[in-house]
Design a protein around this motif. Structure first.
Motif, mmCIF file in Angstrom:
data_model
loop_
_atom_site.group_PDB
_atom_site.id
_atom_site.type_symbol
_atom_site.label_atom_id
_atom_site.label_comp_id
_atom_site.label_asym_id
_atom_site.label_seq_id
_atom_site.Cartn_x
_atom_site.Cartn_y
_atom_site.Cartn_z
ATOM 1 N N VAL A 319 -44.029 -3.587 22.610
ATOM 2 C CA VAL A 319 -45.378 -3.648 23.157
ATOM 3 C C VAL A 319 -46.434 -3.241 22.136
ATOM 4 C CG1 VAL A 319 -45.245 -1.324 24.165
ATOM 5 C CG2 VAL A 319 -46.737 -3.026 25.190
ATOM 6 N N ALA A 320 -46.088 -2.363 21.200
ATOM 7 C CA ALA A 320 -47.062 -1.941 20.181
ATOM 8 C C ALA A 320 -47.459 -3.118 19.297
ATOM 9 C CB ALA A 320 -46.486 -0.805 19.338
ATOM 10 N N GLN A 321 -46.460 -3.909 18.862
ATOM 11 C CA GLN A 321 -46.768 -5.076 18.033
ATOM 12 C C GLN A 321 -47.614 -6.083 18.791
ATOM 13 O OE1 GLN A 321 -45.992 -5.430 14.700
ATOM 14 N NE2 GLN A 321 -47.433 -7.161 14.942
ATOM 15 N N LEU A 322 -47.333 -6.264 20.097
ATOM 16 C CA LEU A 322 -48.132 -7.172 20.921
ATOM 17 C C LEU A 322 -49.574 -6.707 20.993
ATOM 18 C CD1 LEU A 322 -47.909 -9.718 22.753
ATOM 19 C CD2 LEU A 322 -47.556 -8.151 24.672
ATOM 20 N N LEU A 323 -49.777 -5.395 21.068
ATOM 21 C CA LEU A 323 -51.129 -4.842 21.098
ATOM 22 C C LEU A 323 -51.835 -5.057 19.762
ATOM 23 C CD1 LEU A 323 -53.398 -3.225 22.421
ATOM 24 C CD2 LEU A 323 -52.193 -1.122 21.758
ATOM 25 N N TYR A 324 -51.122 -4.823 18.642
ATOM 26 C CA TYR A 324 -51.728 -5.033 17.325
ATOM 27 C C TYR A 324 -52.151 -6.500 17.143
ATOM 28 C CZ TYR A 324 -50.162 -0.405 15.766
ATOM 29 O OH TYR A 324 -49.976 0.940 15.627
ATOM 30 N N ASP A 325 -51.277 -7.418 17.565
ATOM 31 C CA ASP A 325 -51.603 -8.844 17.449
ATOM 32 C C ASP A 325 -52.857 -9.182 18.246
ATOM 33 O OD1 ASP A 325 -49.372 -9.124 15.883
ATOM 34 O OD2 ASP A 325 -48.099 -9.928 17.496
ATOM 35 N N ASP A 354 -43.312 -10.368 30.580
ATOM 36 C CA ASP A 354 -43.718 -11.664 30.056
ATOM 37 C C ASP A 354 -44.738 -11.419 28.958
ATOM 38 O OD1 ASP A 354 -45.061 -14.132 29.612
ATOM 39 O OD2 ASP A 354 -44.414 -14.848 31.579
ATOM 40 N N PRO A 355 -44.409 -11.702 27.688
ATOM 41 C CA PRO A 355 -45.315 -11.362 26.578
ATOM 42 C C PRO A 355 -46.663 -12.068 26.675
ATOM 43 C CG PRO A 355 -43.482 -12.732 25.823
ATOM 44 C CD PRO A 355 -43.158 -12.309 27.202
ATOM 45 N N LYS A 356 -46.684 -13.330 27.102
ATOM 46 C CA LYS A 356 -47.958 -14.046 27.197
ATOM 47 C C LYS A 356 -48.861 -13.401 28.231
ATOM 48 C CE LYS A 356 -46.200 -18.582 25.749
ATOM 49 N NZ LYS A 356 -46.004 -20.005 26.135
ATOM 50 N N ARG A 357 -48.276 -13.029 29.351
ATOM 51 C CA ARG A 357 -49.074 -12.410 30.410
ATOM 52 C C ARG A 357 -49.547 -11.013 30.005
ATOM 53 N NH1 ARG A 357 -51.672 -15.661 33.685
ATOM 54 N NH2 ARG A 357 -50.341 -17.305 34.492
ATOM 55 N N GLN A 360 -52.356 -11.213 27.759
ATOM 56 C CA GLN A 360 -53.549 -11.529 28.529
ATOM 57 C C GLN A 360 -54.160 -10.252 29.112
ATOM 58 O OE1 GLN A 360 -52.789 -14.421 31.583
ATOM 59 N NE2 GLN A 360 -54.955 -14.900 31.885
ATOM 60 N N VAL A 361 -53.301 -9.317 29.536
ATOM 61 C CA VAL A 361 -53.795 -8.029 30.029
ATOM 62 C C VAL A 361 -54.535 -7.289 28.925
ATOM 63 C CG1 VAL A 361 -53.046 -5.733 30.795
ATOM 64 C CG2 VAL A 361 -52.041 -7.774 31.818
ATOM 65 N N SER A 432 -59.595 -9.270 37.582
ATOM 66 C CA SER A 432 -58.809 -9.697 38.741
ATOM 67 C C SER A 432 -57.441 -10.198 38.283
ATOM 68 C CB SER A 432 -59.539 -10.812 39.506
ATOM 69 O OG SER A 432 -60.790 -10.375 39.980
ATOM 70 N N ILE A 433 -57.453 -10.978 37.208
ATOM 71 C CA ILE A 433 -56.196 -11.495 36.654
ATOM 72 C C ILE A 433 -55.357 -10.348 36.095
ATOM 73 C CG2 ILE A 433 -55.228 -12.935 34.829
ATOM 74 C CD1 ILE A 433 -57.608 -14.825 35.236
ATOM 75 N N VAL A 434 -56.014 -9.397 35.418
ATOM 76 C CA VAL A 434 -55.300 -8.235 34.876
ATOM 77 C C VAL A 434 -54.576 -7.478 35.985
ATOM 78 C CG1 VAL A 434 -55.628 -5.951 33.846
ATOM 79 C CG2 VAL A 434 -56.746 -7.946 32.837
#
Length: 472
Positions: A319-325, A354-357, A360-361, A432-434
């Protein structure tokens, strides 16, 4: 037919039926007392007296002295006593038929010859009464020497209970009067609020959700009334939100459509002074078209999430790498507003989702924080482990959000900028989506705002989630 009756009429029928059965039961109970207690006691007394009298003369003779003693007993006794030498004489002393049959038949004779007594009970037309009696054989040295017939006219049931009937009438009248008061009070207590509920439900069906029923009751009817009031309030709020939603979506659609229509007309009529101006018109049309596409996409996306129609692609996520990206996407935005970024990230966190979702958050919350940050402020981002959760926090030094608006953040098209500034506000669907993405991941969404420290969005996601626990 019962289906066509109202509830009050059905209960009235049940009540009247219950009273009818109560009266019928009382009748049968009184009849039972008469037949089982009164008649049985008379029969037992006759048998006792008959056996006692007959036993005195076993192996004796039925002379005049004995007959006189029995006749004297007849005078002092409440029973009628007849003493005869043979059964043929009995008809002269008791010349009546019982239930239209002779007093002694062949079966009775056989029973008496054996030394047993026989009981006789039935209606005597001449006396206009029922009688109850018994015939007892008197034994002598050489066999039967006579017969004793003891009988008593039976009192009618009304005579037996003559003294009790006034008491029964008084008690019964008092009972039904009290029952009437109780039923009347229960009737008013039960059906008046139900009638009020019926009226209110009709008003609700006509679209009027503003009325309420005042009640202080805590029973089932009171709870039903309170539940109906809550439902009416909820419907009223939903109706207001629906109107607001309609107004919002009209507003969101009208502006880009106005731009597209206006600039399309200008290009069609060639109302521009230079190719550069025409190019800017096309650029604006393209921008507003993208805005419309995003609005429609977000609405469809949110609808799928809320109805659980979206299938998540679960997998382990650093999750850290996803946040950096995701943060790399905002370098230009941060620079344009001269914002500082302060972050604290625990890089070893692994979650399932789900990494894409989840990106999005991150994107929507960070984008929202940047939009509402003050010029030259600081964005604080934290990602850390806390009680088996990955906790993501975004804090910005922006406009203070009051409690009423905080409760509504996450609703469709709700934005805290009431002026709907197009430079800051998107479609009002981002958070709302988040919230929906976080919900389907089994997490939680929370937001607080402080005039000094700023606004903080906190998202908690399960730190470790195995396939068995939630993988779709």
């Amino acid at each position: 037919m019962m289906k066509q009756l109202t509830l009050s009429k059905k209960i009235l029928i049940v009540l009247l039926t219950s009273i009818g059965f109560t009266i019928l039961f009382s009748f049968f109970f009184i009849h039972y007392l008469y037949s089982e207690l009164y008649l049985n006691s008379i029969e037992e007394s006759i048998i006792y007296q008959g056996k006692r009298t007959a036993s005195h003369y076993h192996y004796g003779k039925l002379n005049d002295e004995i007959i006189e003693k029995i006749q004297w007993y007849n005078i002092v006794s409440e029973y009628e006593v007849i003493v005869v030498d043979n059964l043929e004489e009995l008809s002269s002393y008791f010349p009546y038929k019982i239930n239209y049959e002779t007093l002694v038949d062949e079966q009775d004779r056989a029973q008496l010859e054996k030394g047993a007594y026989v009981t006789k009970r039935g209606h005597v037309e001449e006396l206009n009464r029922d009688i109850l009696g018994a015939i007892f054989p008197i034994k002598g040295a050489s066999g039967l020497i006579g017969f004793i017939y003891i009988y008593v006219p039976l009192a009618a049931i009304q005579d037996v209970f003559r003294e009790s009937i006034p008491l029964l009438i008084i008690v019964g009248s008092l009972f039904f009067f009290i029952l009437f008061l109780v039923v009347n009070q229960a009737w008013r207590s039960l059906f008046r609020p139900l009638q009020d509920l019926q009226k209110l439900s009709y008003e609700v069906s006509q679209g009027n959700y503003s009325n309420r029923i005042e009640t202080e009751r805590d029973d089932e009817v009171g709870q039903l009334t309170k539940a109906f009031n809550t439902m009416s309030l909820s419907l009223e709020q939903q109706e207001e939100r629906k109107k607001e939603f309609t107004s919002n979506i009209v507003h969101e659609l009208r502006t880009p459509l106005t731009y597209i229509s206006g600039y399309t007309h200008a290009l069609k009529e060639k109302i521009y002074s230079s190719p550069e101006e025409a190019a800017s018109y096309l650029q604006t049309i393209e921008k507003e078209t993208e805005r419309l596409n995003k609005l429609i996409y977000d609405l469809a996306d949110l609808n799928h999430l809320q109805q659980d129609l979206y299938s998540l692609e679960w997998q382990p996520i650093a999750v850290a790498q996803l946040l950096y990206d995701t943060l790399d996407l905002f370098k230009i935005h941060l620079s344009d507003k001269h914002l500082k970024l302060s972050s604290h990230v625990e890089e070893e966190l692994i979650i399932s989702g789900d990494p894409k979702r989840l990106q999005q958050v991150f994107y929507n919350t960070i984008d929202n924080a940047i939009k509402y940050s003050v010029q030259g402020g600081t964005i604080f981002i934290e990602l850390q482990e806390e009680a088996e959760n990955a906790v993501f926090q975004v804090t910005n030094e922006g406009t203070f959000i009051d409690d009423e608006d905080i409760r509504r953040i996450g609703e469709r098209f709700f934005r805290t900028d009431k002026a709907r500034n197009r430079t800051t506000g998107g479609t009002g669907l981002g958070l709302s989506i988040v919230k929906e993405i976080v919900r389907v991941h089994g997490g939680s969404f929370h937001i607080v705002s402080d005039s000094e420290r700023g606004t903080t969005v906190t998202i908690r996601l399960p730190y470790i989630q195995t396939d068995e626990e939630g993988v779709s």
